[in-house]
Scaffold this motif. Sequence first.
Motif, PDB file in Angstrom:
ATOM      1  N   GLY A  94     -32.594  20.268   7.787  1.00 25.66           N
ATOM      2  CA  GLY A  94     -32.650  19.009   7.042  1.00 25.66           C
ATOM      3  C   GLY A  94     -31.550  18.054   7.451  1.00 25.66           C
ATOM      4  N   GLY A  95     -30.335  18.590   7.597  1.00 30.95           N
ATOM      5  CA  GLY A  95     -29.227  17.752   8.057  1.00 30.95           C
ATOM      6  C   GLY A  95     -29.450  17.244   9.468  1.00 30.95           C
ATOM      7  N   GLY A  96     -30.042  18.102  10.328  1.00 34.60           N
ATOM      8  CA  GLY A  96     -30.346  17.664  11.684  1.00 34.60           C
ATOM      9  C   GLY A  96     -31.358  16.528  11.713  1.00 34.60           C
ATOM     10  N   PHE A  97     -32.346  16.583  10.808  1.00 35.37           N
ATOM     11  CA  PHE A  97     -33.348  15.520  10.730  1.00 35.37           C
ATOM     12  C   PHE A  97     -32.707  14.192  10.326  1.00 35.37           C
ATOM     13  N   LEU A  98     -31.821  14.226   9.330  1.00 34.03           N
ATOM     14  CA  LEU A  98     -31.155  12.995   8.889  1.00 34.03           C
ATOM     15  C   LEU A  98     -30.226  12.454   9.963  1.00 34.03           C
ATOM     16  N   LEU A  99     -29.505  13.334  10.637  1.00 41.44           N
ATOM     17  CA  LEU A  99     -28.643  12.890  11.736  1.00 41.44           C
ATOM     18  C   LEU A  99     -29.478  12.260  12.856  1.00 41.44           C
ATOM     19  N   ALA A 100     -30.618  12.867  13.146  1.00 39.49           N
ATOM     20  CA  ALA A 100     -31.493  12.316  14.178  1.00 39.49           C
ATOM     21  C   ALA A 100     -31.980  10.917  13.807  1.00 39.49           C
ATOM     22  N   TRP A 101     -32.297  10.713  12.524  1.00 41.45           N
ATOM     23  CA  TRP A 101     -32.758   9.399  12.089  1.00 41.45           C
ATOM     24  C   TRP A 101     -31.648   8.358  12.218  1.00 41.45           C
ATOM     25  N   LEU A 102     -30.431   8.756  11.891  1.00 39.07           N
ATOM     26  CA  LEU A 102     -29.302   7.834  12.043  1.00 39.07           C
ATOM     27  C   LEU A 102     -29.085   7.471  13.506  1.00 39.07           C
ATOM     28  N   LEU A 103     -29.180   8.468  14.386  1.00 41.22           N
ATOM     29  CA  LEU A 103     -29.010   8.198  15.812  1.00 41.22           C
ATOM     30  C   LEU A 103     -30.177   7.397  16.375  1.00 41.22           C
ATOM     31  N   TYR A 104     -31.354   7.605  15.830  1.00 40.54           N
ATOM     32  CA  TYR A 104     -32.537   6.872  16.284  1.00 40.54           C
ATOM     33  C   TYR A 104     -32.361   5.370  16.059  1.00 40.54           C
ATOM     34  N   LYS A 105     -31.676   5.012  14.989  1.00 42.71           N
ATOM     35  CA  LYS A 105     -31.452   3.591  14.689  1.00 42.71           C
ATOM     36  C   LYS A 105     -30.335   2.982  15.526  1.00 42.71           C
ATOM     37  N   ILE A 115     -23.487  12.924  21.754  1.00 44.48           N
ATOM     38  CA  ILE A 115     -22.802  14.002  22.476  1.00 44.48           C
ATOM     39  C   ILE A 115     -21.949  14.831  21.515  1.00 44.48           C
ATOM     40  N   ALA A 116     -21.264  14.140  20.594  1.00 44.74           N
ATOM     41  CA  ALA A 116     -20.322  14.820  19.700  1.00 44.74           C
ATOM     42  C   ALA A 116     -21.002  15.850  18.813  1.00 44.74           C
ATOM     43  N   ILE A 117     -22.197  15.519  18.281  1.00 41.68           N
ATOM     44  CA  ILE A 117     -22.832  16.471  17.368  1.00 41.68           C
ATOM     45  C   ILE A 117     -23.368  17.696  18.104  1.00 41.68           C
ATOM     46  N   PHE A 118     -23.501  17.602  19.435  1.00 41.73           N
ATOM     47  CA  PHE A 118     -24.013  18.747  20.186  1.00 41.73           C
ATOM     48  C   PHE A 118     -22.886  19.630  20.722  1.00 41.73           C
ATOM     49  N   VAL A 119     -21.655  19.152  20.677  1.00 45.16           N
ATOM     50  CA  VAL A 119     -20.529  19.934  21.215  1.00 45.16           C
ATOM     51  C   VAL A 119     -20.396  21.288  20.534  1.00 45.16           C
ATOM     52  N   PRO A 120     -20.470  21.392  19.177  1.00 46.16           N
ATOM     53  CA  PRO A 120     -20.357  22.726  18.563  1.00 46.16           C
ATOM     54  C   PRO A 120     -21.428  23.708  19.015  1.00 46.16           C
ATOM     55  N   VAL A 121     -22.602  23.209  19.402  1.00 47.56           N
ATOM     56  CA  VAL A 121     -23.686  24.101  19.812  1.00 47.56           C
ATOM     57  C   VAL A 121     -23.315  24.868  21.074  1.00 47.56           C
ATOM     58  N   VAL A 122     -22.609  24.216  21.986  1.00 47.17           N
ATOM     59  CA  VAL A 122     -22.285  24.859  23.259  1.00 47.17           C
ATOM     60  C   VAL A 122     -21.040  25.733  23.167  1.00 47.17           C
ATOM     61  N   LEU A 123     -20.351  25.692  22.032  1.00 50.54           N
ATOM     62  CA  LEU A 123     -19.194  26.568  21.851  1.00 50.54           C
ATOM     63  C   LEU A 123     -19.655  28.000  21.632  1.00 50.54           C
ATOM     64  N   SER A 124     -18.848  28.943  22.053  1.00 48.36           N
ATOM     65  CA  SER A 124     -19.139  30.352  21.807  1.00 48.36           C
ATOM     66  C   SER A 124     -19.150  30.622  20.305  1.00 48.36           C
ATOM     67  N   THR A 125     -20.094  31.450  19.865  1.00 51.09           N
ATOM     68  CA  THR A 125     -20.174  31.805  18.451  1.00 51.09           C
ATOM     69  C   THR A 125     -18.915  32.538  18.008  1.00 51.09           C
ATOM     70  N   ILE A 126     -18.320  33.310  18.896  1.00 51.56           N
ATOM     71  CA  ILE A 126     -17.068  34.007  18.574  1.00 51.56           C
ATOM     72  C   ILE A 126     -15.967  32.997  18.270  1.00 51.56           C
ATOM     73  N   PHE A 178     -24.722  24.901  14.634  1.00 54.42           N
ATOM     74  CA  PHE A 178     -26.016  24.664  15.271  1.00 54.42           C
ATOM     75  C   PHE A 178     -26.736  23.402  14.830  1.00 54.42           C
ATOM     76  N   VAL A 179     -26.169  22.602  13.933  1.00 56.34           N
ATOM     77  CA  VAL A 179     -26.899  21.436  13.430  1.00 56.34           C
ATOM     78  C   VAL A 179     -27.221  20.432  14.536  1.00 56.34           C
ATOM     79  N   GLY A 180     -26.431  20.414  15.591  1.00 53.75           N
ATOM     80  CA  GLY A 180     -26.685  19.484  16.688  1.00 53.75           C
ATOM     81  C   GLY A 180     -27.975  19.771  17.433  1.00 53.75           C
TER      82      GLY A 180
END
Length: 310
Positions: A94-105, A115-126, A178-180
């Motif tokens: 749900g948060g990803g959908f709202l963030l996507a809508w904000l970026l879409y505008k 780019i910033a919201i996707f940075v945590p996704v590429v970090l190691s889970t550890i 993972f929200v990114g």
Amino acid sequence: MHASRRQPRTLKHRLWVAFLVVPPIVFMSLFVVYPIMSAFAYAFYDWQGLARGPFVGLKNFKEVLFGATMAPVVWNAFLHNVYALIALMIIQNGGGFLLAWLLYKEPFGFRFHRIAIFVPVVLSTIIVGFLWKLFLNPNFGIINQALYSLGLDSWAKPWLGDSSTALGALILANAWHFVGFPALVYLAGMQRIPPEVIEAARLDGTNEWQLLRNIVWPLVAPSTTILFTLLFIGAFNWFEIPYVMVGLDGSPFGSTDVLGLVFYRTAFGNQSASIQNFGLGSALATLLFLFIVVFASMLTLWLRRREIQF
């Protein structure tokens, strides 16, 4: 002449296809198919440490699901996986959908934010697990320090040491991690919507909520199918974040126990008990695998039908 010229090219093509296909098949067979089949076979035997005992049929499955010792732990962990699934669907997707809508505008600096919201996704889970463990530290963590600075001392807690907040803290850490991913998947779906559709809806007097609910959400249904299915699989395979942040015991008092942790310490033991039982662990892994396959398939089919209805 023509047939003789085609023959070498056909053979070369076949060899090239075999070169591309055979290694992945061998790799998948050795590291995916064989372990799954082995776990399925181990589940039907009694085990004494690393030594395989006699064939016991469905005894291990019965113990996992209905045994006085094992079943309460398994069902408690299963409920926590269900809670995590529901919460992550709301917070992460749900948060990803709202963030996507904000970026879409396309707000100011939207390229940087994308780019910033996707940075945590590429970090190691550890790394993410240890980072959030530091954030939530009751003595020097930034969460409690921020509450102290705002005069909200009564809100400060040992987040990972309190049974009422520990599971929620793990869910929030996982959502931040993972929200990114759903945000960018939804953004890609929104960018495929013809701009004329959005403009026509606005000219008809559609407000923001009606636009999202009645137009944007149905048109990104294929993205929703992919994300919900992946989230379902991930929620019931949840292991890394709980393991790093609270350990194998699912502390405090089993409030963060999930099926991945139960399987690991049943099959391989843990710090507090060296007891291990490959039979029970394999039975649990087999049941979990079948549950994920069956329900993920059902979920995908149901969501596909919803796409057609939309």
